[in-house]
Design an enzyme around this catalytic site. Structure first.
Site, PDB file in Angstrom:
ATOM      1  CE  LYS A   5      34.182  33.465  46.607  1.00 33.00           C
ATOM      2  NZ  LYS A   5      35.480  33.978  46.179  1.00 33.00           N
ATOM      3  CG  ASP A  25      33.910  32.717  50.206  1.00 36.02           C
ATOM      4  OD1 ASP A  25      33.164  33.692  50.446  1.00 36.02           O
ATOM      5  OD2 ASP A  25      35.099  32.842  49.831  1.00 36.02           O
ATOM      6  CE  LYS A  32      38.351  30.674  53.576  1.00 28.93           C
ATOM      7  NZ  LYS A  32      38.761  31.415  52.347  1.00 28.93           N
ATOM      8  CG  ASP A  35      36.493  29.113  51.128  1.00 26.24           C
ATOM      9  OD1 ASP A  35      37.681  28.895  50.837  1.00 26.24           O
ATOM     10  OD2 ASP A  35      36.044  30.245  51.380  1.00 26.24           O
ATOM     11  CD  GLU A  37      35.756  34.102  52.997  1.00 23.41           C
ATOM     12  OE1 GLU A  37      35.885  35.022  52.164  1.00 23.41           O
ATOM     13  OE2 GLU A  37      36.128  32.936  52.769  1.00 23.41           O
ATOM     14  NE  ARG A  46      42.385  38.091  53.148  1.00 27.64           N
ATOM     15  CZ  ARG A  46      42.887  38.536  52.006  1.00 27.64           C
ATOM     16  NH1 ARG A  46      43.557  39.678  51.959  1.00 27.64           N
ATOM     17  NH2 ARG A  46      42.733  37.840  50.887  1.00 27.64           N
ATOM     18  CG  ASP A  91      35.047  36.887  47.978  1.00 24.81           C
ATOM     19  OD1 ASP A  91      34.845  35.878  48.688  1.00 24.81           O
ATOM     20  OD2 ASP A  91      35.251  36.835  46.750  1.00 24.81           O
TER      21      ASP A  91
HETATM   22  N1  BES Z   1      37.823  31.293  49.237  1.00 19.63           N
HETATM   23  C1  BES Z   1      38.341  32.348  48.466  1.00 19.63           C
HETATM   24  C2  BES Z   1      39.646  32.001  47.773  1.00 19.63           C
HETATM   25  C3  BES Z   1      39.541  31.006  46.654  1.00 19.63           C
HETATM   26  C4  BES Z   1      39.253  31.419  45.377  1.00 19.63           C
HETATM   27  C5  BES Z   1      39.829  29.688  46.901  1.00 19.63           C
HETATM   28  C6  BES Z   1      39.206  30.488  44.364  1.00 19.63           C
HETATM   29  C7  BES Z   1      39.773  28.777  45.885  1.00 19.63           C
HETATM   30  C8  BES Z   1      39.465  29.175  44.607  1.00 19.63           C
HETATM   31  C9  BES Z   1      38.621  33.565  49.339  1.00 19.63           C
HETATM   32  O1  BES Z   1      37.809  33.738  50.444  1.00 19.63           O
HETATM   33  C10 BES Z   1      38.444  34.758  48.475  1.00 19.63           C
HETATM   34  O2  BES Z   1      37.344  34.970  48.031  1.00 19.63           O
HETATM   35  N2  BES Z   1      39.510  35.489  48.246  1.00 19.63           N
HETATM   36  C11 BES Z   1      39.485  36.620  47.405  1.00 19.63           C
HETATM   37  C12 BES Z   1      40.316  37.696  48.068  1.00 19.63           C
HETATM   38  C13 BES Z   1      40.141  39.060  47.423  1.00 19.63           C
HETATM   39  C14 BES Z   1      38.784  39.611  47.712  1.00 19.63           C
HETATM   40  C15 BES Z   1      41.226  39.954  47.971  1.00 19.63           C
HETATM   41  C16 BES Z   1      40.088  36.242  46.061  1.00 19.63           C
HETATM   42  O3  BES Z   1      41.047  35.466  46.039  1.00 19.63           O
HETATM   43  O4  BES Z   1      39.577  36.693  45.055  1.00 19.63           O
HETATM   44 ZN    ZN Z   2      36.933  31.961  51.168  1.00 23.05          ZN
HETATM   45 ZN    ZN Z   3      35.997  34.811  49.960  1.00 22.24          ZN
END
Ligand code: BES
Ligand code: ZN
Ligand code: ZN
Length: 506
Positions: A284, A277, A272, A295, A356, A358, A354
């Site tokens: 966020k 992000d 990734k 990220d 993204e 995946r 968010d």
């Molecule tokens: N990049 C984030 C995941 C992340 C969060 C990595 C904190 C490191 C620290 C990812 O893209 C994300 O935002 N995931 C969301 C998914 C949710 C919307 C289902 C998350 O984990 O909150």
């Molecule tokens: Zn992310």
């Molecule tokens: Zn995200």
């Protein structure tokens, strides 16, 4: 840092400092284990023994004493560094020991060269490799952009010396350790860079430079090419940003024609590469949003692992794929409820912008499979849920092929980047069924890391696949004695070790 192994005796060391690891219970009086300490005591006219006798040095982990200008000793400085309990010794503790010892010296800005005494307990290939990796990782500082001269000091040369009169040859361990350590630091540097510098195009150009130096094939697809191919999932993420997305592709071919006993195996490493992000329209909160420059650490780990592979030349073909994009809100950005068609042909309802990572990985994985991958490993800072579940210590692994998962877990134990498995029962797939499309990109509040993994499983189709969620392990919130705060390079050594093991080259 130039790393060598030499046969210098303790009395003839010319480096600025000699580092001597001391395990708990070792003393210069203990004839069995500590002949080096006794010799050093002699060379320093009793200065070493008095430290032990007065209880100043006990070998307690990360305790240390730096002696300067002692006796007829040829080296100006002697660093006795506490290595902790000898029974706890493994490649992780040795890597940390070397890193912490080197880091403790960086504040003495005049030290430019160091000798490291590889004591008897450390005289194995695995531990010597760990010392080299630890020293390289420990030495790197995070202040890429500090402009005064407070910024990083560097130890330019490290010489490993042995206690044994006829030491084994450590050249192989030094070569492997240097490749792993330098590539880990390369990946960390990509992670440390702020997102105004580390855009998708910049990530591609750093990967290209590395590929040219190491002799890897390189290609970076732009958005027009992605449109032509039908990468609707990746393009949905990049729509909101003015920075164009890139799909970075690195190819490694083994030497000679007799590839892997004539096999058609092609291992794909997919990372990734979200260079920032913000969450997009599902934005966020502001707190810690700055951390989202990390990220792209899955992508950086893939690029780093490809560098190790190029240097250590396993007998198997490998392709590294990094879908790179920013995730920003704008008038053009993908919106919650939008439906996009992925490269695989499967349609995705984007319920939360968010989620993204995946989306870009879906197209990255399909691209790898379309290019002949017979096995896919992806690495991603994919879910906050994984940080909650496993913290900074272990990454999650899940996948469709138990042998692949077992091999990754074993590689993790071997290189010290450890994993913990999570399940992917079909029941979890129910949570991401969409009312309008083939799948939706988020589920409910439950099992967040697993539903993210399950989403990716849709795109891995029937090819053996495993997913590494490195959201917790890719960076460290606090400085440790053995590593700076920030990007850790987690996944470089793991994926490289996995590939080397698969190719039977170790
Ligand atoms: N990049 C984030 C995941 C992340 C969060 C990595 C904190 C490191 C620290 C990812 O893209 C994300 O935002 N995931 C969301 C998914 C949710 C919307 C289902 C998350 O984990 O909150
Ligand atoms: Zn992310
Ligand atoms: Zn995200």
């Amino acid at each position: 840092m130039k790393i060598t192994a030499s046969r210098t005796s303790l009395g003839e060391i010319s480096e600025d400092v000699l580092i001597v690891p001391v395990f708990e219970g070792e003393t210069p009086h203990d004839s069995e284990n500590a002949s080096a300490l006794a010799a050093l005591d002699h060379l320093t006219r009793g200065a070493v023994a008095s430290l032990f006798d007065e209880g100043e040095m006990t070998g307690k982990l990360d305790s240390s004493v730096l002696l300067q200008n002692v006796g007829p000793f040829s080296t100006k400085r002697l660093l006795l560094y506490g290595a902790g309990k000898a029974e706890d010794i493994d490649s992780v503790s040795v890597r940390r020991l070397a890193g912490a010892a080197i880091r403790s010296l960086l504040k003495h800005r005049v030290i430019r060269s160091a000798a490291f005494l590889v004591t008897r307990k450390l005289e194995t290939e695995t531990f010597v490799q760990a010392i080299v990796e630890g020293a390289l990782i420990g030495q790197m500082s995070a202040d890429l952009y500090r402009s005064n001269d407070e910024s990083a000091a560097e130890i330019e040369a490290l010489d490993l010396i042995s206690e044994l009169p006829d030491p084994p040859d450590f050249d192989g361990a030094i070569k492997a350790g240097s490749a792993m350590g330098e590539a880990t630091n390369f990946a960390r540097e990509l992670g440390f860079e702020p997102s105004n510098v580390m855009t998708p195009s910049e990530l591609a150009s750093r990967a290209k430079k590395m590929a040219e130096q190491e002799g890897l094939g390189f290609e970076a697809l732009g958005e027009d090419e992605m449109k032509r191919l039908g990468m609707g999932a990746l393009l949905a993420v990049s729509r909101g940003s003015n920075e164009p997305a890139r799909l970075i592709v690195l190819r490694y071919e083994p030497d000679g024609k007799n590839v892997g006993g004539g096999s058609d195996d092609l291992i794909a490493l997919v990372g990734k590469g979200i260079t920032f992000d913000s969450g997009g329209i599902s934005i966020k909160p502001a707190a810690k949003m700055e951390e989202m420059k990390y990220d792209m650490c899955g992508g950086a780990a893939v690029i780093g692992a490809m560098q190790v592979i190029a240097r250590l030349r396993p007998n198997v073909r490998v392709i590294g794929v990094v879908p790179a994009s920013e995730n920003l809100p704008s008038g053009r950005a993908v919106k919650p409820g939008d439906v996009v068609r992925s490269l695989s042909g499967k349609t995705i309802e984007v319920v939360n912008t968010d989620a993204e990572g995946r989306l870009v990985l879906a197209d990255g994985i399909t691209y790898a499979i379309n290019n002949g991958a017979t096995c896919v490993v992806d690495a991603a800072t994919l879910t906050g849920a994984c940080v909650i579940a496993l913290g900074e210590t272990r990454a999650a692994v899940m996948g469709s092929d138990q042998q692949l998962i077992d091999d990754l877990v074993a590689a993790g134990e071997q290189c010290g980047e450890r994993l913990w498995p999570m399940p992917l029962d079909d029941d979890y797939g129910e949570i991401i069924k969409s009312d309008i499309a083939d799948v939706k990109n988020v589920g409910n509040r439950t099992a967040g890391s697993i539903t993210a993994g399950f989403f990716l499983k849709h795109f891995a189709a029937s090819v053996p696949w495993a997913h590494l969620d490195i959201a917790g392990t890719a960076w460290t919130e606090k400085e440790k004695p053995y590593i700076a705060k920030g990007a850790t390079g987690f996944g470089v050594r793991l994926m490289a070790s996995f590939v080397l093991n698969r190719a039977g080259s170790r």
